[in-house]
Design an enzyme around this catalytic site. Structure first.
Site, PDB file in Angstrom:
ATOM      1  N   GLU A 139       5.722   7.484  -8.541  1.00  0.00           N
ATOM      2  CA  GLU A 139       4.754   6.281  -8.721  1.00  0.00           C
ATOM      3  C   GLU A 139       3.535   7.401  -8.944  1.00  0.00           C
ATOM      4  O   GLU A 139       3.015   8.111  -9.105  1.00  0.00           O
ATOM      5  CB  GLU A 139       4.758   5.197  -7.758  1.00  0.00           C
ATOM      6  N   HIS A 259      -2.414  -5.159 -11.467  1.00  0.00           N
ATOM      7  CA  HIS A 259      -1.225  -4.158 -11.703  1.00  0.00           C
ATOM      8  C   HIS A 259      -1.469  -4.551 -13.058  1.00  0.00           C
ATOM      9  O   HIS A 259      -1.218  -4.669 -13.543  1.00  0.00           O
ATOM     10  CB  HIS A 259       0.056  -5.213 -11.041  1.00  0.00           C
ATOM     11  N   ARG A 308      -3.829   3.230 -10.553  1.00  0.00           N
ATOM     12  CA  ARG A 308      -3.520   1.691 -10.979  1.00  0.00           C
ATOM     13  C   ARG A 308      -5.004   0.827 -11.245  1.00  0.00           C
ATOM     14  O   ARG A 308      -5.122   0.630 -12.286  1.00  0.00           O
ATOM     15  CB  ARG A 308      -2.210   0.629 -10.032  1.00  0.00           C
ATOM     16  N   HIS A 369      -2.598  -8.777  -8.430  1.00  0.00           N
ATOM     17  CA  HIS A 369      -1.410  -8.240  -7.742  1.00  0.00           C
ATOM     18  C   HIS A 369      -1.499  -8.512  -6.201  1.00  0.00           C
ATOM     19  O   HIS A 369      -0.482  -8.369  -5.449  1.00  0.00           O
ATOM     20  CB  HIS A 369      -0.903  -6.812  -7.864  1.00  0.00           C
ATOM     21  N   ARG A 404      -5.414   0.211  -2.995  1.00  0.00           N
ATOM     22  CA  ARG A 404      -4.017   1.118  -3.007  1.00  0.00           C
ATOM     23  C   ARG A 404      -3.079   2.525  -3.520  1.00  0.00           C
ATOM     24  O   ARG A 404      -3.286   1.962  -5.147  1.00  0.00           O
ATOM     25  CB  ARG A 404      -3.220  -0.303  -2.873  1.00  0.00           C
TER      26      ARG A 404
END
Length: 589
Positions: A139, A259, A308, A369, A404
């Site tokens: 990811e 997100h 992100r 998110h 994060r």
């Protein structure tokens, strides 16, 4: 002003509520039933501590079951905790606490294996030798394939299933459909339990109390503070608001991760929105505009797999440049078989809204998110209120910093839940050996356990309740001025709108205590603190993007913004720390 010592905690606030009509006692009360809360409960119960789990809906209705991507851990060949450590620090943009991250990545693989031992079943793949091994994907922000997943894109649902079944098999007492209201304290200012309101039990007055010397907040996130979010309806910031009223410190609340790829349902869509997991890009999907142009190319070395915050900003910039409300995620090259086997949940969600990702690009846009900040803790999960602990998304351990890293959230919930349980078990064992508490233990009905402290009975300051409909006004104000794009002007407008809601509540006829008004009040409390912290951070860092301060300021910005709530004025007190060590001092003994 000194930055090395915590300020004297403000006086305790309480929500207006009827007096508790029932009570029960425990050694530990866990508030929340996601991966963090149920892990604490299972570990404490296994060690013989009387444990009660309180959850706002059903046991499996928290944020954990909505997690799609997986759990990040250095389990693959050639991967190491050190590499995971490096990726996490990069994503956190200078605000991660290195010690907390090192604990996460070194204890993470063992925590995942223990989760498997609890009954979680993760996806596997065949090896060249004819056996099977855990399947790993990649990811955003990860340089290795280190994400374990289940059911293709249903990792959270599988983790929740395994933990809920284990809790039920152990017959751990649970109180479902219960909104935690406030912390109770004894005469020495230590935790003595919580008050809560049980919903849907056929009782008009469902307020009660669970008395315990240790309370663990595992209440999840606060995504419902924004109009559009991936969070379920229960994520109204109750744990952070409860902790603030109790005098605890919160930190890094300005860092809300949006997100980048949430299914776009229209410009007026509100509430929980379907997530399109980062793992879709991890498997090779492309971000494109309406003309099919891959706009992430050249913006970051990892392209579509950049952290992100980078991807969300790039999408938002492209939307602004083209005057559109969304971009697209193109994974048509996956083919039907891959979509059906690897991403069945996302495929079903898209088709339910009239979109077939097998034949067409998926419209996406960023949505609220994950909260990187929360109730400030040390590496044992202790907050600045003695006896109050926090883990999971409600906590701020220093692991995430300003942003994060993908799939570190479930891992943090596992690792720090185990650390809290170990701390509680060790403390309980020490208390059992202490002659000073022998008389207290022997006087109780069960001399294996400490006597439960009685809460203080003198009056405390009562919070002003917001009207139920204020919830939507809070969400609109936050989405308009404190979302992905922020500036001093937009944040001040948001702060003024929130202050006006508060002023209206003070001047109006008092709202009736109830679930809707309690939740609206919690949302306003969290929103005001978040907005003030965002105003104070005059730089762009991680998922906090200030249009009027587009660059990082490492001279002034490499510190945490710690906030407490002034009970008398209901205003946030901000205290920037002197550095990134988290926390700078132990919160309590």
């Amino acid at each position: 002003m000194s930055t090395e010592k915590s300020p004297i905690p403000p006086e305790t606030l309480r929500l207006p509520a009827p007096a508790p009509g029932w009570r029960r006692e425990a050694d530990v009360v866990v508030v929340g039933s996601g991966v963090a809360g149920l892990t604490v409960a299972l570990r404490c119960e296994a060690a013989g501590l009387r444990t009660v789990v309180v959850t706002k809906a059903r046991l499996d209705d928290g944020s954990t079951r909505w997690a799609q991507g997986g759990i990040a851990a250095a389990l693959g060949e050639g991967d190491t905790p050190e590499q995971h450590f490096d990726d996490t620090l990069v994503a956190g943009v200078g605000l991660c606490d290195a010690d907390a991250v090192r604990l996460l990545v070194t204890e993470g693989p063992g925590a995942v294996r223990r989760l498997i031992g609890t009954g979680a079943r993760f996806d596997t793949e065949d090896t060249e030798e004819g056996g099977t091994e855990i399947a790993l994907t990649r990811e955003g922000g990860h340089h290795r394939r280190r994400i374990v997943h289940a059911g293709g894109d249903a990792t959270g649902a599988e983790v929740s299933r395994a933990l809920v079944e284990a809790v039920r098999a152990k017959a751990i007492p649970t109180v479902e459909n219960a909104l935690a209201l406030d912390l109770l304290k004894d005469a020495g200012g230590r935790t003595a339990g919580i008050t809560l309101h049980v919903m849907g039990e056929g009782q008009h007055d469902g307020v009660g109390a669970v008395l315990a010397p240790a309370v663990v907040l595992a209440t999840g996130g606060m995504g419902q503070v924004f109009a559009a979010t991936t969070n379920p309806p229960v994520s109204t910031g109750d744990g952070v608001a409860l902790a603030l009223r109790a005098g605890a410190e919160v930190s890094d609340l300005e860092f809300v991760q949006f997100h980048p790829t949430v299914l776009f349902l229209g410009p007026g869509a509100e509430g929980q929105q379907p997530l399109v997991s980062e793992a879709v890009r991890g498997e090779g999907a492309h971000l494109v505009d309406a003309d099919g142009v891959r706009f992430m190319t050249g913006q970051h070395e990892l392209g579509e797999l950049a952290p992100r915050d980078i991807v969300a900003k790039a999408i938002t910039r492209r939307m602004r440049e083209q005057g559109t409300t969304h971009m697209y995620l193109d994974a048509r090259h996956f083919g039907a078989e891959m979509w059906e086997n690897r991403f069945p949940t996302i495929l079903a969600a898209c088709r339910a809204h009239g979109i077939d990702p097998v034949t067409a690009p998926v419209p996406i846009s960023p949505a609220a998110h994950y909260a990187s900040g929360g109730v400030r803790t040390d590496t044992d999960g202790r907050t600045t209120v003695p006896g109050l602990y926090a883990c999971g998304e409600v906590a701020c351990t220093g692991v995430h910093g300003a942003n994060r890293l993908a799939s570190n959230s479930l891992l943090e919930g596992l690792v720090y839940a185990e650390r809290i349980a170990a701390h509680l078990v060790a403390g309980h064992a020490a208390a059992e050996r202490s002659p000073a508490t022998a008389a207290e233990r022997s006087s109780g009905p069960d001399n294996r356990h400490q006597a439960v402290r009685e809460p203080v009975r003198e009056p405390v300051r009562t919070e002003v309740l917001q009207a139920a409909e204020d919830r939507f006004a809070v969400q609109r104000a936050m989405s308009e001025g404190a979302s992905v794009l922020r500036s001093a002007a937009s944040l001040r407008a948001t702060a003024e709108a929130l202050d006006a809601l508060r002023a209206q509540a003070v001047e109006a006829k008092p709202a009736e205590p109830g679930v809707d008004t309690w939740q609206a009040t919690n949302l306003l409390t969290v929103a005001r603190v978040l907005t003030e912290a965002a105003l104070a951070r005059e730089e762009t860092r991680g998922c906090h993007w200030r249009e009027d301060h587009p660059e990082r300021d490492d001279a002034a910005g490499a510190r945490h913004i710690v906030v407490t709530l002034d009970a008398a004025t209901h205003t946030p007190r901000l205290r920037p720390t002197s550095g990134t060590t988290f926390p700078p001092t132990r919160p309590h003994d």
